[in-house]
Design an enzyme around this catalytic site. Structure first.
Site, PDB file in Angstrom:
ATOM      1  N   ARG A 176     -85.117 -64.684  28.413  1.00  0.00           N
ATOM      2  CA  ARG A 176     -84.698 -64.022  29.646  1.00  0.00           C
ATOM      3  C   ARG A 176     -83.397 -64.633  30.158  1.00  0.00           C
ATOM      4  NH1 ARG A 176     -86.967 -64.218  35.769  1.00  0.00           N
ATOM      5  NH2 ARG A 176     -85.837 -62.380  36.511  1.00  0.00           N
ATOM      6  N   HIS A 177     -82.599 -63.800  30.779  1.00  0.00           N
ATOM      7  CA  HIS A 177     -81.312 -64.225  31.330  1.00  0.00           C
ATOM      8  C   HIS A 177     -81.478 -65.262  32.447  1.00  0.00           C
ATOM      9  CE1 HIS A 177     -82.005 -61.990  35.056  1.00  0.00           C
ATOM     10  NE2 HIS A 177     -82.502 -61.025  34.294  1.00  0.00           N
ATOM     11  N   ARG A 224     -75.727 -60.041  33.084  1.00  0.00           N
ATOM     12  CA  ARG A 224     -76.548 -61.247  33.202  1.00  0.00           C
ATOM     13  C   ARG A 224     -77.118 -61.678  31.856  1.00  0.00           C
ATOM     14  NH1 ARG A 224     -78.978 -56.823  35.738  1.00  0.00           N
ATOM     15  NH2 ARG A 224     -81.195 -56.402  35.347  1.00  0.00           N
ATOM     16  N   GLU A 280     -82.913 -53.780  31.203  1.00  0.00           N
ATOM     17  CA  GLU A 280     -84.122 -53.817  32.023  1.00  0.00           C
ATOM     18  C   GLU A 280     -84.586 -52.394  32.330  1.00  0.00           C
ATOM     19  OE1 GLU A 280     -86.869 -54.879  32.707  1.00  0.00           O
ATOM     20  OE2 GLU A 280     -86.504 -56.642  33.967  1.00  0.00           O
ATOM     21  N   HIS A 284     -84.422 -59.016  29.511  1.00  0.00           N
ATOM     22  CA  HIS A 284     -84.847 -59.057  30.908  1.00  0.00           C
ATOM     23  C   HIS A 284     -86.369 -59.159  30.978  1.00  0.00           C
ATOM     24  CE1 HIS A 284     -80.745 -57.554  31.808  1.00  0.00           C
ATOM     25  NE2 HIS A 284     -80.918 -56.924  30.655  1.00  0.00           N
TER      26      HIS A 284
END
Length: 204
Positions: A3-4, A53, A77, A145
Site C-alpha cells: 500500500r502507498h 500516491r 483504488e 491501494h
C-alpha cells in the site's frame, strides 16, 4: 502487495478513491524506509497504480533496485462516486444505509461507484499477468491501494466476496505477501512492515 504511503486525506479520514492525492512528507519517508526493506527481497518486477500516491511510493523502490515501474490504471483504488472527498463521519451521516449494507457484506455501489467484485475483476488479472512473467521463484511487488489490495487478495485466495472484509486493512506503506501453496495462492503475511520470517512448525 504494497500500500502507498500517507496522504493528507488519510490523516483526515477522507475517502480518496480515484482522487489523485499526493503523498505527505511523512508518506515519502515511509516509502523510502519500506523500499529499503523490500529491496532486500530482491524483487524481479514492480507494477503500480498510476495514481500519484502509489506511483511515488513505487518510485522509491525503483530508485533502490534500479527496476523500472510498470504503471496500470487497473490497479487504482475503488471508484466511489459521491463518497470521494467525504470524511468517514460524513459518509456515515449522509449514506448510513448504504454504508451499513456494505459493512454487512452486501454488494454495494458505494457512492454510485464500483462494486468490490468489479475492482477485483480489473486488478487481479494485472497481478496474475505480471506474476506469470516472473522467473521461477521470482518476486513481484504490486504497489496499490488498501481497498484494491484487499479485494485482489480475496479474489486470488478464492474467498467469497462477502468475506473479503474479514481481511483487515493495510496501514500506510505496509504490505501483504502471497505465495504459491499446494492448493493455489496462500496469504503468508498481512499488514506487515517488517521482512518475512521463516515459518517454523507444523503449518508450513
Amino acid at each position: 502487495m504494497w500500500r502507498h504511503g500517507q496522504t493528507a486525506w488519510n490523516l483526515e479520514r477522507r475517502f480518496q478513491g480515484t482522487t489523485d492525492i499526493a503523498l505527505t512528507d511523512t508518506g515519502i519517508a515511509q516509502a523510502r524506509r519500506a523500499a529499503r526493506l523490500l529491496a532486500s527481497l530482491k524483487p524481479d518486477a514492480i507494477v503500480a497504480s498510476d495514481l500519484k500516491r502509489a506511483a511515488a511510493t513505487a518510485a522509491e523502490l525503483s530508485e533502490v533496485t534500479g527496476l523500472p515501474v510498470a504503471h496500470d490504471e487497473a490497479l487504482r483504488e475503488t471508484y466511489a462516486g459521491v463518497w470521494q472527498g467525504l470524511t468517514h463521519q460524513e459518509i456515515i451521516e449522509r449514506h448510513h444505509e448504504q454504508y451499513a449494507a456494505w459493512k454487512r457484506g452486501e454488494p454495494v455501489r458505494r457512492g454510485g461507484g464500483e462494486l468490490e467484485t468489479e475492482v477485483a475483476d480489473r486488478a487481479a488479472p494485472v497481478v496474475l499477468e505480471h506474476a506469470e512473467k516472473l522467473p521461477e521463484d521470482g518476486t513481484l511487488v504490486v504497489v496499490s491501494h488498501g481497498g484494491t489490495i484487499r479485494t485482489t487478495i480475496g479474489r486470488l485466495l478464492g474467498l467469497d466476496s462477502r468475506h473479503w472484509e474479514s481481511l483487515g486493512g493495510l496501514s500506510n506503506c505496509c504490505w501483504s505477501v502471497l505465495g504459491e501453496g499446494a492448493r493455489g495462492w496462500r496469504l503468508l503475511e498481512h499488514n506487515a512492515g517488517t521482512l518475512p520470517e521463516p515459518v517454523l512448525g507444523d503449518d508450513t
